[in-house]
Design a protein around this motif. Structure first.
Motif, short mmCIF file in Angstrom:
data_model
loop_
_atom_site.label_atom_id
_atom_site.label_comp_id
_atom_site.label_asym_id
_atom_site.label_seq_id
_atom_site.Cartn_x
_atom_site.Cartn_y
_atom_site.Cartn_z
N THR A 1 0.83 -1.22 0.00
CA THR A 1 0.00 0.00 0.00
C THR A 1 0.86 1.26 0.00
O THR A 1 0.57 2.21 -0.74
N GLU A 2 1.89 1.30 0.82
CA GLU A 2 2.74 2.49 0.86
C GLU A 2 3.39 2.76 -0.49
O GLU A 2 3.38 3.90 -0.98
N GLY B 1 -8.23 -4.22 0.73
CA GLY B 1 -7.62 -4.91 1.86
C GLY B 1 -6.41 -5.70 1.40
O GLY B 1 -6.45 -6.39 0.39
N ASP B 2 -5.33 -5.59 2.14
CA ASP B 2 -4.08 -6.26 1.79
C ASP B 2 -4.11 -7.68 2.36
O ASP B 2 -4.25 -7.85 3.58
N ALA C 1 -3.76 -3.97 -7.84
CA ALA C 1 -3.75 -2.62 -7.27
C ALA C 1 -4.44 -2.64 -5.90
O ALA C 1 -5.50 -3.22 -5.74
N LEU C 2 -3.82 -1.98 -4.94
CA LEU C 2 -4.38 -1.80 -3.61
C LEU C 2 -4.85 -0.37 -3.39
O LEU C 2 -5.54 -0.10 -2.40
N VAL C 3 -4.45 0.56 -4.27
CA VAL C 3 -4.71 1.99 -4.06
C VAL C 3 -5.19 2.65 -5.35
O VAL C 3 -4.60 2.46 -6.42
N GLU C 4 -6.25 3.45 -5.22
CA GLU C 4 -6.68 4.36 -6.27
C GLU C 4 -7.04 5.67 -5.57
O GLU C 4 -7.67 5.66 -4.52
N ILE C 5 -6.60 6.78 -6.15
CA ILE C 5 -6.86 8.09 -5.55
C ILE C 5 -7.38 9.04 -6.61
O ILE C 5 -6.84 9.11 -7.72
#
Length: 165
Positions: free
Chosen positions: A74-75, A108-109, A153-157
């Motif tokens: 995630t980071e 969720g990871d 993908a774990l992140v979308e902004i």
């Protein structure tokens, strides 16, 4: 005092009020040092720029395609996405300091028992916002979703930036 002097004084006061009204107002959450704004007021006439949901770039091209290993934790993914948003804004003459709102979608990871990695998001986020170089803080929502359109993908902004006139 002459009428001209009174008129000049009134115009100068109006100019000062207009300049103050044309700035963005950011308010921190009461009693909190959390690096977000509780609210941001955008004056009438400000130019708004909406940045579509942005997904991470591949971090490890040697990892199997469309896996978390390919995009990173995630980071790593949040840092990648924020860099892409920063570049998109730069192309429009804007900076991350112009961002007034972020909406963050986290998957969720599996390495965290299927829970979102909020600490990982924060670690990347605080490299870009509420820093000595860029002290401005947007409002922000972070929520967990089941999946994103990019496998691995774990992140979308998505972002909204505003530039006062």
């Amino acid at each position: 005092m002459t009428k001209t002097a009174l008129l000049l004084g009134a115009l100068m006061s109006l100019s000062t009020l207009t300049a103050q009204a044309d700035t963005l107002k950011r308010v921190d959450p009461p009693g909190s040092t959390f690096p977000i704004s509780q609210l941001v007021s955008v004056p009438a006439g400000a130019a708004l720029t909406f940045v579509s949901g942005t997904l991470p770039d591949v971090a490890d091209p040697k990892a199997p395609a469309q896996t978390i290993a390919a995009y990173g934790d995630t980071e790593t993914q949040a840092r990648s996405v924020l860099k892409k948003i920063q570049a998109a804004l730069h192309g429009q003459g804007l900076t991350l300091g112009d961002v007034v709102q972020l909406r963050v979608f986290l998957v969720g990871d599996p390495a965290k028992g299927g829970k979102l990695d909020f600490a990982g998001l924060q670690a990347a986020y605080t490299e870009f916002f509420a820093t000595a170089d860029q002290p401005k803080k947007p409002t922000r929502t972070a929520l967990q979703v089941v999946a994103l359109p990019l496998p691995g993908a774990l992140v979308e902004i998505e972002a909204i930036a505003a530039k006062a006139p």
